[in-house]
Design a protein around this motif. Structure first.
Motif, PDB file in Angstrom:
ATOM      1  N   THR A 240      -6.399  -3.953  -6.154  1.00 20.75           N
ATOM      2  CA  THR A 240      -4.933  -3.859  -6.225  1.00 20.75           C
ATOM      3  C   THR A 240      -4.280  -4.815  -5.240  1.00 20.75           C
ATOM      4  N   LEU A 241      -4.839  -4.895  -4.045  1.00 18.57           N
ATOM      5  CA  LEU A 241      -4.269  -5.791  -3.033  1.00 18.57           C
ATOM      6  C   LEU A 241      -4.398  -7.253  -3.441  1.00 18.57           C
ATOM      7  N   VAL A 242      -5.444  -7.588  -4.187  1.00 19.96           N
ATOM      8  CA  VAL A 242      -5.556  -8.953  -4.716  1.00 19.96           C
ATOM      9  C   VAL A 242      -4.376  -9.239  -5.638  1.00 19.96           C
ATOM     10  N   GLY A 243      -4.088  -8.308  -6.554  1.00 13.32           N
ATOM     11  CA  GLY A 243      -2.925  -8.485  -7.429  1.00 13.32           C
ATOM     12  C   GLY A 243      -1.634  -8.571  -6.653  1.00 13.32           C
ATOM     13  N   LEU A 244      -1.501  -7.749  -5.608  1.00  9.49           N
ATOM     14  CA  LEU A 244      -0.286  -7.789  -4.796  1.00  9.49           C
ATOM     15  C   LEU A 244      -0.168  -9.120  -4.064  1.00  9.49           C
ATOM     16  N   GLY A 245      -1.298  -9.644  -3.600  1.00 11.69           N
ATOM     17  CA  GLY A 245      -1.267 -10.953  -2.940  1.00 11.69           C
ATOM     18  C   GLY A 245      -0.809 -12.058  -3.883  1.00 11.69           C
ATOM     19  N   VAL A 246      -1.212 -11.979  -5.156  1.00 10.44           N
ATOM     20  CA  VAL A 246      -0.743 -12.953  -6.144  1.00 10.44           C
ATOM     21  C   VAL A 246       0.775 -12.844  -6.310  1.00 10.44           C
ATOM     22  N   VAL A 275       6.328  -0.024  -4.409  1.00  5.18           N
ATOM     23  CA  VAL A 275       5.108  -0.820  -4.232  1.00  5.18           C
ATOM     24  C   VAL A 275       4.233  -0.200  -3.149  1.00  5.18           C
ATOM     25  N   LEU A 276       4.851   0.166  -2.027  1.00  5.82           N
ATOM     26  CA  LEU A 276       4.082   0.732  -0.916  1.00  5.82           C
ATOM     27  C   LEU A 276       3.447   2.058  -1.300  1.00  5.82           C
ATOM     28  N   PHE A 277       4.207   2.922  -1.949  1.00  3.63           N
ATOM     29  CA  PHE A 277       3.707   4.263  -2.263  1.00  3.63           C
ATOM     30  C   PHE A 277       2.718   4.257  -3.422  1.00  3.63           C
ATOM     31  N   HIS A 278       3.066   3.573  -4.510  1.00  4.55           N
ATOM     32  CA  HIS A 278       2.309   3.716  -5.746  1.00  4.55           C
ATOM     33  C   HIS A 278       1.327   2.573  -6.005  1.00  4.55           C
ATOM     34  N   ILE A 279       1.690   1.365  -5.645  1.00  7.03           N
ATOM     35  CA  ILE A 279       0.773   0.251  -5.859  1.00  7.03           C
ATOM     36  C   ILE A 279      -0.303   0.234  -4.777  1.00  7.03           C
ATOM     37  N   VAL A 280       0.112   0.307  -3.509  1.00 11.41           N
ATOM     38  CA  VAL A 280      -0.866   0.307  -2.414  1.00 11.41           C
ATOM     39  C   VAL A 280      -1.465   1.703  -2.239  1.00 11.41           C
ATOM     40  N   GLY A 281      -0.617   2.708  -2.020  1.00  8.01           N
ATOM     41  CA  GLY A 281      -1.124   4.054  -1.802  1.00  8.01           C
ATOM     42  C   GLY A 281      -1.808   4.636  -3.021  1.00  8.01           C
ATOM     43  N   GLY A 282      -1.257   4.373  -4.216  1.00 11.84           N
ATOM     44  CA  GLY A 282      -1.829   4.914  -5.435  1.00 11.84           C
ATOM     45  C   GLY A 282      -2.897   4.047  -6.063  1.00 11.84           C
ATOM     46  N   ALA A 283      -3.078   2.815  -5.560  1.00  7.66           N
ATOM     47  CA  ALA A 283      -4.120   1.891  -6.053  1.00  7.66           C
ATOM     48  C   ALA A 283      -4.032   1.680  -7.561  1.00  7.66           C
ATOM     49  N   HIS A 284      -2.821   1.527  -8.087  1.00 11.35           N
ATOM     50  CA  HIS A 284      -2.656   1.351  -9.535  1.00 11.35           C
ATOM     51  C   HIS A 284      -2.967  -0.084  -9.936  1.00 11.35           C
ATOM     52  N   ASP A 286      -1.463  -1.793 -12.052  1.00 11.62           N
ATOM     53  CA  ASP A 286      -0.273  -2.540 -12.469  1.00 11.62           C
ATOM     54  C   ASP A 286      -0.075  -3.793 -11.629  1.00 11.62           C
ATOM     55  N   ALA A 287      -0.474  -3.740 -10.353  1.00  7.77           N
ATOM     56  CA  ALA A 287      -0.298  -4.913  -9.484  1.00  7.77           C
ATOM     57  C   ALA A 287      -1.059  -6.112 -10.026  1.00  7.77           C
ATOM     58  N   LEU A 288      -2.273  -5.887 -10.509  1.00 11.52           N
ATOM     59  CA  LEU A 288      -3.065  -6.995 -11.041  1.00 11.52           C
ATOM     60  C   LEU A 288      -2.449  -7.531 -12.329  1.00 11.52           C
ATOM     61  N   GLY A 289      -1.957  -6.635 -13.190  1.00 14.76           N
ATOM     62  CA  GLY A 289      -1.327  -7.077 -14.433  1.00 14.76           C
ATOM     63  C   GLY A 289      -0.046  -7.849 -14.178  1.00 14.76           C
ATOM     64  N   ILE A 290       0.820  -7.325 -13.292  1.00 11.01           N
ATOM     65  CA  ILE A 290       2.074  -8.014 -12.984  1.00 11.01           C
ATOM     66  C   ILE A 290       1.803  -9.345 -12.294  1.00 11.01           C
ATOM     67  N   GLY A 291       0.860  -9.348 -11.354  1.00 15.39           N
ATOM     68  CA  GLY A 291       0.551 -10.589 -10.644  1.00 15.39           C
ATOM     69  C   GLY A 291       0.076 -11.687 -11.563  1.00 15.39           C
TER      70      GLY A 291
END
Length: 615
Positions: A240-246, A275-284, A286-291
């Motif tokens: 997830t963090l890879v997607g967020l980094g993108v 983003v903080l609660f659900h993308i990072v905390g929830g490890a969804h 979606d971050a990779l798809g959006i990125g």
């Protein structure tokens, strides 16, 4: 032809004499031009302009806000140990001191709620220094530092606000063991399997709703971690963090292209509590798809020329077709993570059509190219990871859940209650099924409208993309708070009006507090929530009072008119509305403009919502 930044350049002698070119909207011909000069800025005519750095006092205020939010992130991390969606076989229970949090769930919930409110308050306070109307704005480096401080405590905690990562593990293990995750659910592994016990009962017998590439990546993760649930969750969060980094890398570049200050886009699209609660905390995922979706758009636009409505199409740039193909391929790969990204191909096709004359013929040519690329890449990825198109059957899985925050589901359930009251029987399922179909048709109609309007320069295609995907998410019967990030993040890079930012900020705050940290409705112990929220609210008020005592300007700073780019007024609001309707940068690259003199606004720093000059 040569390219320069804000200067006129003569054509090289080898180019020969200037050729007559057509100008005018939608391909209407104009008289031939004898001028041999071209104006080619190296950045978008709608570039938001360079801003001044913050003063020393403002930097101190930002650092205090960073510290305030960091304490909030730490409180949320500690609270998650007892109030998060911990695994059934929780390794924290074996750790001294930390295991106490699991034994005091109400206190842990209060700590988590304190952290949530502190992060939300810190985000809102930070937004005061990221407003695009300011002459001095917080820099990207400071925002990156803020993100690192706020995200770091949430990386090593159990999932919060959701149990979806356990579903990822179970469905990925199904594929690892040679079964088809689009035919059977995690229960095929056995209900006593360590990777199944954490999966919510509603999802144990359902096929996977995710794309084939994501499940193959998940099978690699479970192949590494085996039955170690905590290790698998950690690797999914790192993915997830890879997607967020993108997203962090791409978003400022798209914002520059579409006239939004990069810092504003990062604040709204990445530092957002959702983003903080659900993308990072929830490890969804979606971050990779959006990125990947945004990366595909950035790559595809890399060689397309900047266009203003009425410009004549410039000659094809070197590598333009290759970048278009690469961009469309990356967007298709994003769709093999989550299918929602496929909508971006339609609006990318509009950008390509507008690169020429923006006619229906141009749109059909672009659409045909997008369709071919999508079919080839989608087939290659699907069969390349060892699956087939049976994954399309799993797309209906989320409709099994009627989420109470989804407008469609709530209307359907109210209709069911009304039917029971009137003695007509309980027809909730039938009503929701009909409403779901109507909602999909409505979202499809919205998408078609914005595709058409974007083609005719009424909206930026990126705005159309955000609104269209947002319509599909909002009208879904299982709508989740983090789903709206598919709309908020693209719009953060393209919508320049304060009206949108206020609306997106309000929605983010409300949605961020709707779901408890453990992802359950606390059935049977509803009294726990108000107790924890009341205690947490008192502590947050005390923390804000301490912040006000240390730095009153952080909470109650007066707005100096000299700090604004221009005073607010009716004329400014009118220019904002015109800027939304008339996109100056439907594509990207450099503007070809046959002219005798360079227009002042081209390639120069323009203000937030003022439309760039036209020929």
């Amino acid at each position: 032809m040569t390219f320069g930044r804000g200067r006129r350049r003569q054509q090289d002698d080898q180019d020969g004499p200037a050729q007559p070119r057509e100008t005018g909207g939608a391909g209407s011909p104009r008289s031939s031009l004898a001028a041999a000069t071209v104006w080619v800025p190296t950045r978008s005519p709608a570039h938001p302009g360079d801003r001044e750095p913050l003063t020393a006092d403002e930097r101190r205020s930002v650092r205090l806000v960073q510290t305030f939010g960091t304490f909030g992130s730490l409180m949320l991390a500690f609270g998650s140990l007892g109030a998060g969606a911990a695994p059934v076989l929780n390794p924290v229970n074996t750790l001294p001191v930390l295991r106490l949090f699991a034994r005091i769930p109400t206190v842990s919930l209060a700590l988590a709620f304190i952290g949530m409110i502190m992060l939300i308050a810190g985000w809102l306070l930070l937004g005061r220094f990221a407003r695009p109307s300011r002459k001095r704005i917080v820099g990207r480096r400071e925002l990156h530092r803020t993100l690192l401080l706020w995200i770091a405590p949430l990386v090593v905690i159990p999932p919060i606000f959701t149990r979806d990562p356990y579903v990822y593990l179970g469905q990925s293990e199904v594929l690892t063991r040679g079964m088809d995750p689009y035919e059977v659910g995690p229960e095929a592994l056995g209900n006593g399997d360590p990777l199944v016990v954490g999966v919510a009962n509603i999802w144990r017998d359902t096929p996977a709703p995710y794309g084939p590439l994501f499940l193959r990546i998940g099978s690699w993760i479970t192949g590494i971690t085996g039955e170690h649930v905590s290790g698998g969750i950690l690797l999914f969060r790192l993915l997830t963090l890879v997607g967020l980094g993108v997203i962090v890398w791409v978003l400022p570049r798209l914002a520059d292209r579409f006239g939004v200050p990069p810092s504003t886009a990062l604040w709204l699209g990445v530092a957002n509590p959702l983003v903080l609660f659900h993308i990072v905390g929830g490890a969804h995922n979606d971050a990779l798809g959006i990125g990947l979706m945004l990366l595909g758009l950035e790559v595809g636009l890399r060689r397309l020329p900047y266009r203003v409505r009425g410009d004549s199409p410039p000659p094809r740039a070197k590598g333009e077709i290759a970048f278009i193909v690469a961009g469309a391929a990356i967007i298709t790969v994003a769709a093999t993570i989550k299918l929602h990204a496929i909508v971006a191909l339609g609006f990318f096709g509009v950008m390509i059509a507008r690169r020429w004359y923006g006619s229906v013929k141009d749109l059909l040519r672009a659409a045909a190219g997008m369709l071919v690329i999508c079919a080839v890449v989608m087939t290659a990825v699907t069969y390349g990871v060892g699956l087939d198109y049976g994954w399309v059957n799993g797309l209906s899985t989320p409709t099994k859940l009627w989420n109470w925050i989804a407008p469609t589901a709530e209307i359907g359930q109210l209709g069911g209650v009304l039917g029971v009251t009137l003695g007509l029987g309980n027809h909730t399922a039938g009503i929701i099924s009909v409403l779901a179909i109507l909602s999909y048709l409505a979202a499809g109609a919205i998408t078609v409208k914005f595709l058409w309007d974007s083609l005719h320069w009424r909206y930026r295609p990126m705005i159309g993309l955000g609104v269209s995907v947002g319509a599909f998410m909002l009208l879904h019967v299982a709508m989740q708070p983090w789903w709206l990030l598919w709309a908020i993040i693209p719009l953060a890079a393209s919508a320049g009006t304060s009206r949108f930012r206020v609306l997106a900020t309000g929605m983010s705050v409300v949605l961020a507090v709707l779901i408890p940290p453990n992802g359950s409705p606390f059935d049977g112990r509803l009294y726990t929530l108000p107790q924890a929220y009341f205690a947490g609210g008192l502590v947050v008020l005390g923390a804000l009072a301490l912040l006000w005592w240390r730095a009153p300007a952080v909470l109650f700073a007066r707005t100096d008119p000299d700090d604004l780019l221009r005073p607010p007024g009716p004329a400014r609001r009118g220019r904002r509305r015109r800027a939304e309707r008339s996109d100056a940068t439907g594509t990207g690259g450099g503007t070809y403009r046959p002219t005798e003199s360079a227009p002042e606004a081209s390639g120069a720093a323009t203000r937030e919502d003022v439309p760039p000059s036209r020929p």
